[in-house]
Each structure stands twice: as structure tokens, then as C-alpha cells.
Write a protein that holds these residues in place. Sequence first.
Motif, PDB file in Angstrom:
ATOM      1  N   MET B 103       0.835  -1.203   0.000  1.00 42.22           N
ATOM      2  CA  MET B 103       0.000   0.000   0.000  1.00 42.22           C
ATOM      3  C   MET B 103       0.869   1.251   0.000  1.00 42.22           C
ATOM      4  SD  MET B 103      -2.930  -1.288   2.658  1.00 42.22           S
ATOM      5  CE  MET B 103      -4.062   0.075   2.494  1.00 42.22           C
ATOM      6  N   THR B 104       1.983   1.199   0.722  1.00 39.27           N
ATOM      7  CA  THR B 104       2.875   2.358   0.739  1.00 39.27           C
ATOM      8  C   THR B 104       3.509   2.560  -0.635  1.00 39.27           C
ATOM      9  OG1 THR B 104       3.320   1.875   3.056  1.00 39.27           O
ATOM     10  CG2 THR B 104       4.808   3.413   1.964  1.00 39.27           C
ATOM     11  N   MET B 105       3.905   1.443  -1.258  1.00 34.13           N
ATOM     12  CA  MET B 105       4.494   1.544  -2.598  1.00 34.13           C
ATOM     13  C   MET B 105       3.497   2.186  -3.561  1.00 34.13           C
ATOM     14  SD  MET B 105       7.218   0.854  -4.410  1.00 34.13           S
ATOM     15  CE  MET B 105       6.987   2.281  -5.420  1.00 34.13           C
ATOM     16  N   ASN B 106       2.241   1.736  -3.506  1.00 33.42           N
ATOM     17  CA  ASN B 106       1.222   2.311  -4.381  1.00 33.42           C
ATOM     18  C   ASN B 106       1.012   3.795  -4.107  1.00 33.42           C
ATOM     19  OD1 ASN B 106       0.580   0.080  -5.955  1.00 33.42           O
ATOM     20  ND2 ASN B 106      -0.710  -0.776  -4.339  1.00 33.42           N
ATOM     21  N   ALA B 107       1.089   4.146  -2.823  1.00 34.82           N
ATOM     22  CA  ALA B 107       0.888   5.561  -2.475  1.00 34.82           C
ATOM     23  C   ALA B 107       2.030   6.414  -3.026  1.00 34.82           C
ATOM     24  CB  ALA B 107       0.795   5.711  -0.964  1.00 34.82           C
ATOM     25  N   ILE B 108       3.260   5.906  -2.947  1.00 33.09           N
ATOM     26  CA  ILE B 108       4.396   6.658  -3.502  1.00 33.09           C
ATOM     27  C   ILE B 108       4.230   6.791  -5.008  1.00 33.09           C
ATOM     28  CG2 ILE B 108       6.891   6.656  -3.889  1.00 33.09           C
ATOM     29  CD1 ILE B 108       7.193   5.145  -1.254  1.00 33.09           C
ATOM     30  N   LYS B 109       3.883   5.667  -5.628  1.00 31.61           N
ATOM     31  CA  LYS B 109       3.767   5.658  -7.085  1.00 31.61           C
ATOM     32  C   LYS B 109       2.675   6.628  -7.550  1.00 31.61           C
ATOM     33  CE  LYS B 109       3.042   2.725 -11.022  1.00 31.61           C
ATOM     34  NZ  LYS B 109       1.841   3.475 -11.433  1.00 31.61           N
ATOM     35  N   ALA B 110       1.582   6.679  -6.784  1.00 34.97           N
ATOM     36  CA  ALA B 110       0.499   7.587  -7.163  1.00 34.97           C
ATOM     37  C   ALA B 110       0.938   9.046  -7.091  1.00 34.97           C
ATOM     38  CB  ALA B 110      -0.701   7.372  -6.242  1.00 34.97           C
ATOM     39  N   ARG B 111       1.951   9.317  -6.262  1.00 36.27           N
ATOM     40  CA  ARG B 111       2.384  10.701  -6.094  1.00 36.27           C
ATOM     41  C   ARG B 111       3.613  11.036  -6.913  1.00 36.27           C
ATOM     42  NH1 ARG B 111      -0.332   8.905  -1.886  1.00 36.27           N
ATOM     43  NH2 ARG B 111      -1.465  10.289  -0.479  1.00 36.27           N
ATOM     44  N   VAL B 112       4.293  10.010  -7.417  1.00 36.37           N
ATOM     45  CA  VAL B 112       5.450  10.236  -8.300  1.00 36.37           C
ATOM     46  C   VAL B 112       5.083   9.600  -9.642  1.00 36.37           C
ATOM     47  CG1 VAL B 112       7.953  10.006  -8.568  1.00 36.37           C
ATOM     48  CG2 VAL B 112       6.934  10.026  -6.282  1.00 36.37           C
ATOM     49  N   PRO B 113       4.396  10.345 -10.512  1.00 34.88           N
ATOM     50  CA  PRO B 113       3.802   9.739 -11.712  1.00 34.88           C
ATOM     51  C   PRO B 113       4.848   9.192 -12.698  1.00 34.88           C
ATOM     52  CG  PRO B 113       3.516  12.134 -11.696  1.00 34.88           C
ATOM     53  CD  PRO B 113       4.053  11.767 -10.356  1.00 34.88           C
ATOM     54  N   GLN B 114       6.110   9.590 -12.551  1.00 36.80           N
ATOM     55  CA  GLN B 114       7.113   9.076 -13.497  1.00 36.80           C
ATOM     56  C   GLN B 114       7.346   7.583 -13.348  1.00 36.80           C
ATOM     57  OE1 GLN B 114       7.462  11.814 -11.652  1.00 36.80           O
ATOM     58  NE2 GLN B 114       8.647  13.411 -12.679  1.00 36.80           N
ATOM     59  N   LEU B 115       7.067   7.040 -12.153  1.00 36.24           N
ATOM     60  CA  LEU B 115       7.264   5.605 -11.952  1.00 36.24           C
ATOM     61  C   LEU B 115       6.167   4.846 -12.694  1.00 36.24           C
ATOM     62  CD1 LEU B 115       7.983   5.541  -8.091  1.00 36.24           C
ATOM     63  CD2 LEU B 115       9.656   5.574  -9.930  1.00 36.24           C
ATOM     64  N   LYS B 116       6.567   3.972 -13.601  1.00 36.51           N
ATOM     65  CA  LYS B 116       5.566   3.226 -14.382  1.00 36.51           C
ATOM     66  C   LYS B 116       5.738   1.732 -14.139  1.00 36.51           C
ATOM     67  CE  LYS B 116       4.051   6.876 -16.666  1.00 36.51           C
ATOM     68  NZ  LYS B 116       2.786   7.505 -16.240  1.00 36.51           N
ATOM     69  N   TRP B 117       4.608   1.038 -13.970  1.00 35.22           N
ATOM     70  CA  TRP B 117       4.675  -0.422 -13.921  1.00 35.22           C
ATOM     71  C   TRP B 117       5.009  -0.947 -15.312  1.00 35.22           C
ATOM     72  CZ3 TRP B 117       5.313  -1.548  -9.229  1.00 35.22           C
ATOM     73  CH2 TRP B 117       4.457  -1.169  -8.200  1.00 35.22           C
TER      74      TRP B 117
END
Lengths: 269, 288, 216, 212
Positions: B103-117
Motif C-alpha cells: 500500500m505504501t508503494m502504491n501511495a508513492i507511485k500515485a504521487r510520483v507519476p514518473q514511476l511506471k509499472w
Amino acid sequence: MQTALMLSVQSILIEGRGSSLIVLLLVLVLFYAAYSMSKSGRPPKMRRLIAIDAIEEAVGRAAEMGKPVHYTPGISGSLSSWQGPQMVASISILGYVGELCARYDVPLIINMAQADAIPLMEETLRLSYLKEGKPERFDPKMIRYQPSQSTMVTAILGTFQRERPAANMMIGGLYYESVVIGEAANFIGAMQIGGTANTHQLPFIVATCDYVLIGEELYAAAAYISKEPMQVASIASEDWIKFILLAITLLGFILEVVGIPVVSSFLKW
Amino acid sequence: MGEKSIWVKLGELDRRVLYWTLFILLAVPFLYPLGLPVSISETTLTLYNYIETLGPDDVAVVGIQAGVSAWPEVLPGLVAVTKHLVSRGVKIIFWGFYTDVDMTMNAIKARVPQLKWANEQVGSGDYKYGVDWVYIGLLAGGEAAVAQLADDLHSVIKADKFGTPADQIPLLQKVHNAADIALVVTSDTGDYGDYYIRQWAVRYKTKVAEVGIAMNYSTFIPYYNAGLAVGALKGVRGGAEYERLIGSLGEGTQRMDALNVSHLLTIFAVLLANICYFMTRGKKGGGG
Amino acid sequence: MDMSVARRPEIFIFITGVVMGLTLFGYFFDISEVQNAVQTFQTWATGIGWFALALGFLTAARVHLNHIRRRTPGRWYFSAWLFILTFIVTVAGLISQSTGFYKWSFTWVYTPLGATLYATTGFYIFSAAYRAFRARNLESSILLIAGILVMLGNCTVGEVIWNQIPAINEWLQLNGETPAMRALLFTAAFGLILFGIRVLMGAEKRFLGVVEGGGG
Amino acid sequence: MPYPTEPVEILGAWVGAFLTIAIYSYILYRENLVFRFAEHTYIAVTFAVSIVQAVSMIQNNIIAPLSNGQLTYIVPIILGLMLYTLPFKQVRWMARYTVSFLVGIGFGVAIRGSLTASIIDQVLGSITPPINGSPLDWFNYIWIGLGFILVTMYFTFTVEHKGAYYYPTRLGRYILMLGLGVYFGNTVQFRMAMLSGRVQYLLQVFKIIPWP
């Protein structure tokens, strides 16, 4: 021969840990010395640990009021973690609390959250009740396991209001629960004894508890309770090693300034 | 037994009055933000300056050892530091030792849009999964595991979160042990920061920085003074400072307002209690 | 077979001693066999911890079953609810951890309540400050003033009040508290080591399950 | 992240908010049936989470390597099962084998961790003078070095705090209190941040402020 042994020890000794090894060996030597001294009839005097003396008062108060005593070792950490010894120390004190509760027929409630400590806790309490000649009064249900730190806090909040213990003891590896439990116990007017070696929680047990065991005192408590020669000797050797290292600190404190780094190079060895 | 004075009454105030006051006043800054300035602490600046020296050839580890329950305190800092790493092009490996790390990883990713799955479209400036960043997921095993990671990452990490074997992930192929990592950002509510210091910083001279709760900041100061830690953010305050340094104000800055309100209230309460104490001290007789 | 030998206190001290000794030995000396053994021990310990969790559940179940059996007023239906919910969520979790009711409970019950409980400290710290932090004497005054200065320094409003607050706070954080924390760590370390020695010497009788003054 | 749109998710957010208020009702009002419901719900879900996680951990980290032929993984299974002898009078001593093992590791790890970090490093840190330091650096050197000695002197068991030993230990206690004050101040920050996070969550669920 001896130098050959020294050299081979040196070759496998991990860099930077030599001084730690010396300190550990020195502790053993001092312990042995203190132990021999007290066996030969010169036991060192130990100052009072007021918090431990207060345990009997707290249990007595609960007996008068006809209310239970609540005990928690905090979250502490599993026995095999570096917080394990705090749990063991806490259970050791709990054993004493159990004896007193058995003696005065005071119900004892324990809330805890480390599953692997349950056997040690249960056995310790069983023996406490046996020692007081009341094995039938021991009930394993006095140990209430909660599956995590926060659920333990919730359960303790509930316990306090529902069962209104006259005394609360929180002794062990405490974390955030300390201030919550401490204040909630104050709310119901319970007498409180706290103790932990976790520095970050000390301000809160100092603020909320009537009596506290700070750091080293937590580990020394069992020795203080038993007052056996070996136990007291070990406490004396704690003081000796501290004084020796303080002397070394003072020496280094001055020598380093004038540019003679003997002490620091020993410590870094 | 005459009428109790106002000071006695105030000193014995029902604590529920205090709680309600705090609870209600904490809501105010979310409705009417104050936006006071934030000065930068030394330990925040040193971390910022160190990351400024890193580039696309460097690999950083972000270790998440704080749970979702600590988000209000740690997430702003984690996000700000991740944003900074991304702006420098530093490669990032995320992992965690806390059960809800996903959940923390998803929260970071949601706030740093450059990170792409891996299944997302990658644009310019974006981080390609597996090449520029990777997410390992939950690890277990305490200090022993942290030590083992330092000695040999691949002995612990067999695959990423999605089960892709480590030998098929280009980024993981570039790193073998702690010496290959330029920076460990550890985010803690517990003691994992100490583990990284002992096992990574002491043994491999890896740079470690704490982005955890304020209490971990206190424990990190000795490490910082001893040169073992490259920096530390003091909880959400550190996060707010970092947001200012990278010029991207966010939740940390917002939360500072709530802190201002609650701190002023706490200080006010302590002062009030002491005034009551001094006004009534003489009258109770003894009790000092 | 006589099992009494297998439960002599010496055996337990021996196990503790060997494990403790190897762990320490591996810390000082670079012998890979020892270090591997210690690593294996730790893996085992972690594994045992997982097994212990179910023991925890059984321990708690005993308490709650008791409430249900005795129909404890105001309690027993909550204990029953606890069993039912534990069962449902566990089954859901064993079927799938990343979807369904388990995921839902994790996201909307487990996680927010963890944060909620964690945050209760905000309330309690506030009332603790109100109730306990009084300048009764010099030492409590020192604690009080240091605490207030740090609070002012941590929030941004402090520097608006007085521009020296951040500098004072920084000194308190980087230097002011250092001697106290050093001494606490230092002294507790010796408490710990000597406690370990006492355990190995068989002096901590409670730990061994020996009743002082006979019994068994 | 927009406000949840799925009905199940909206329900979840509201359940989370309801349970949060239920817990706080204890603090803001008093122990009541709603709190008790939240308490038991939370304990139940946490039990389920820990059981599910333990099962998958045992599967992945013990059973899997064991079935790959790493036979040493049988040991934690045996030691783990020995804990379950506890309710049986005749064999409950077997649990003590497991306990002895765990306690051995705990002490080993703790002592190992504190020898260098809590003893040697602390002394070393107190005797590292500043290089080309300012007067403030030198003051800090003296403050930390002597302060450390004084506070440690306060923590003695066999020497009474009397006579020549009175003043240094008194001073040591003042320095200790300063440290505790700093710790207290720092903790307030964290706790208040957490509490404001909960207030924010409630405001978000009730749509008073936007979802992040």
C-alpha cells in the motif's frame, strides 16, 4: 607457543571488534571477582530500587480495594530479537508480581502481544503460584494474548474501564503504548509502576508512572528481588566496569585534545 | 471547605475537554491553511546535497519499514526524496519489511507519476520498470536479512513482487551487494534504520539516510554525528523541508499547519497547567 | 523411559549458552562456519515465531470461549463475534490475499484502525503534558523548558515567534540530548550483559522454572 | 487517487471512518458498546491477518525449502510444535527447549548489538575532539564528554548519592532530564502528525475536504 596462539586469534578477529571483546572479557573477570568477594562474606551493598519496593505496596493496595492488578510487558519484541532480554527481564519481574498476587489473593490480568513468550510467561506464573502454595489459583486465562501492538492497546483500554485494576505495571520493551496505557490508567486512578530500557519511551513513563525502572535498573530488578550473593555481585561488577570505562573516557577526553590518540586507537582496534 | 478557586478547577480540568479542543482545532488548518515558512535543518540539507551528486549511473535503495499507519508522518518525506531521486535519474530499488508495504508503494507511485509499472506506457522522463526502478515487495527476517542483503542481494531476492526472476530484471543484474548501492533511504517506525547502519554503513560504507518518524530522527543523530548517516528527515517536518528544497510543495507542507496548531495548543496547555500549579501551590500546604 | 534427565535445568542453560556463545563468537571472529550457523539459527527462530502465532490464537481463544460458555454479561456476544469474524476473514485470506473480503478487511479495517490507535497517543500525550509537566523543582523545570523549546522548534510557528528558535532546537537535537542518551545506552548495555551472565550462571531461577526453596 | 467510486470501496471508507470514531468515543466520551464492538472487530481482523500471513510465511520459507531437500528446515517445525505441549502437564517442559533456544539467540543478538554500538561507540563519540573547531564546537565537546560521565555516574547501584558523590550525580540527573525533555518534544511532533492524519481522513470521507 603463546604468541603463535595470539597471532592466530588476531588473524581471525574482525577488525574494529577487539576492544568490544576485551570489554566483554573484563566484565567476566570483574563478575568473578565480585562473586568471590561476596562468597567470602563481603557482599557489596546495593542501593534501594524504590520501584521494586513499590510493587508490594501496589499489590497490597489492590488487595485492600478488592480490585485486580494489571501487568503488561509492552510489545517488547520476540524472545529471539534484540528486545528479547527485556521481555525475559519483564517476565522475571512478573514472576515476583505473581507471587505477591497469589499471597494476597489479588486477581492478576496480563495483556501481551508476543506469542513466543507465552510458554515462558505461563510457566513462570505457574511456579509463582506453586511457590506460594496455591497452585490451584493459577489460571492460564490470566494471560491475555493480543495479536498486535495496536490491538493490545485497544484491549488494555477496554480492560481498564471494564475491570478497573487498582494498579498497573508496564515493564519491558515499551513502544508507543506507554503513553496511552499510562494515561488510561491514570484515568481510573490506578497506581503505576513503569520500566523500560527503550530510551525513547522514558519521558512518558516518567510523566505517567508513580515509580519507574530506567534502563539498566530493569535488568537489575530480578537481582534486587532475589538478593542472592551471586545476583548482587553481578550488580556490583556492573558498577566497577562502568567506573573503569568512565576513567578511560576521562583519560581519552584529555589525551585526544593534546594529540595523543592512544585511547581512540584502542577503542577502534 | 469553601468554593474551589478558578485555578484549582482549571488545574483539575476534565481531560475530555482537552481532547475535544485538540480534536476540533486539528481540523481547522485543513479548512483554512496557514502556510507558514519552513527553515531547513542541517540533516535535511546534507541528504539533499548528497543526492545532488548522484546521477543515472547510481542505484539507490528505498527500504520501507514504516506501515500505512505512519503515513501522515513519513509519506511526505518518502515522496519528496523519491521525486528528487527521479529528477536526478538515479535508479531505485524499493523493498520493505512491513506487512502493508504494497500500500505504501502504491501511495508513492500515485504521487510520483514518473514511476511506471511494466504494463504502463513509458514517456520521456518516465521510469521504465525493471530498468530504471524495481519493486521487490515484502521481505522478512529482521537484522539477519538486512545483513544478508548487504552481503549478497541475490541470495535474498530471488524475484520481484510480480514473480519475475531476478536474473531477468536488468536493474537487479547491475547490483550484487551493498557496495554497489549509492544510497539507502530507510523509512522506519522501528529499529530497521539501526540494522542498515550496522550492516550496510558500518560494513560496506554505504550511505544511509533516515526518512522515518521524528523519534527515529533522534536515534539517528549519533550516527549522523559519527559520519555513518548521510542525512535524516525529522518526520513530517523533514518532509516539509524537503518539499521546499525540491520546489514541490505537498502534503508535508500542508501538515505543518496542523502541527503548528497542535504544538501551540500543547505549549499553551502546559503553560496554563503551570500557572494553575503556581497559583494553588501555596494554598494546599506542602505538596512540593 | 525416564524423562526427568531431559528436563534438568542444566540442559536448558546449556542450550541457551551454546546459542548465545556462538552468536557472540561469530561477532568477534571471522569463521564462516560459525557465522553460517548463527544465520541458520536466526532463520529457525523466525520460523518458530510463525508457529507461535497460532499458539497465541489458542491462548486468546481460551479466554473468549470462557466468556461465551459462561455468558459473561456484556461480553460473550462480542467474543462470539470475534470468533465468527476471525474465521470468515481467515478463510477469505487463505483463498486469496489480494482480492475479496480479506483484502477489503485489510484495507478498510486493519489499516485505518492501526492508524487510529497509533494516533490515540496524540490525545494522551496532550493530557499527559497538561497533567504531569509541572515545574515542581529544578529538574522537572529543565525537562519542561527543553520540551517546550523543541516543540517550538519543530513546528514552523516557533521561528516566527523568535528567529533563534531553530538554532536552539538544532543544538538541543544534535548536542543537548546526546550525553543523556549516551549514558542510557551505555549503562543499559552493561545491565543487559550481566543479566545474560546471570542467566548462564543459573541465577535467574524463574527463567529456568526452578522454584526457590525446593518444590520442582 | 480520486474519491472511491466502487460501492464496496465507499462502504469501506465509511466503515473505516465509523470504526475510527468508535475507538475515539472511548477517549472523547467513555467505554461503551460501540467501542467494544470496534475493539473486538479489530482484534478479530488482526488475528486473521496474522494467521494468514503466518501460513503463507511457513509455506514459502519453511515448507518450500524443506521440500527442495533442505532438511535443516525440519528443526523450526519441531521446535515450533514443541510450544504446543504447554496445555499438557506431563510434557509441557518440552516447550522450554524452544524457549531456551530463542532466549539464547535473543541475548546473543542483543549483547552483540550493544557491545560496540552502545559501549565502545559511545565512549569513542565522547572523546573525539573537533578539528579546527569554533568555540561552540569545543563547548559541545566538553558538554557531551563530561555530561556523559556525569549522567553515567547517576546510574550506579552500589554507591549512595551522598557526600562527594552528591553534586556530580545531581548534575547528571539535570542533564538526563534535558535529554528526556528533547525526546518528549520530538515525540509530540510525531503523535500530533498522526492524529492530524486521522482528522484529515475523517474530513475526507465526509467529503469536507478533497480526497488526496
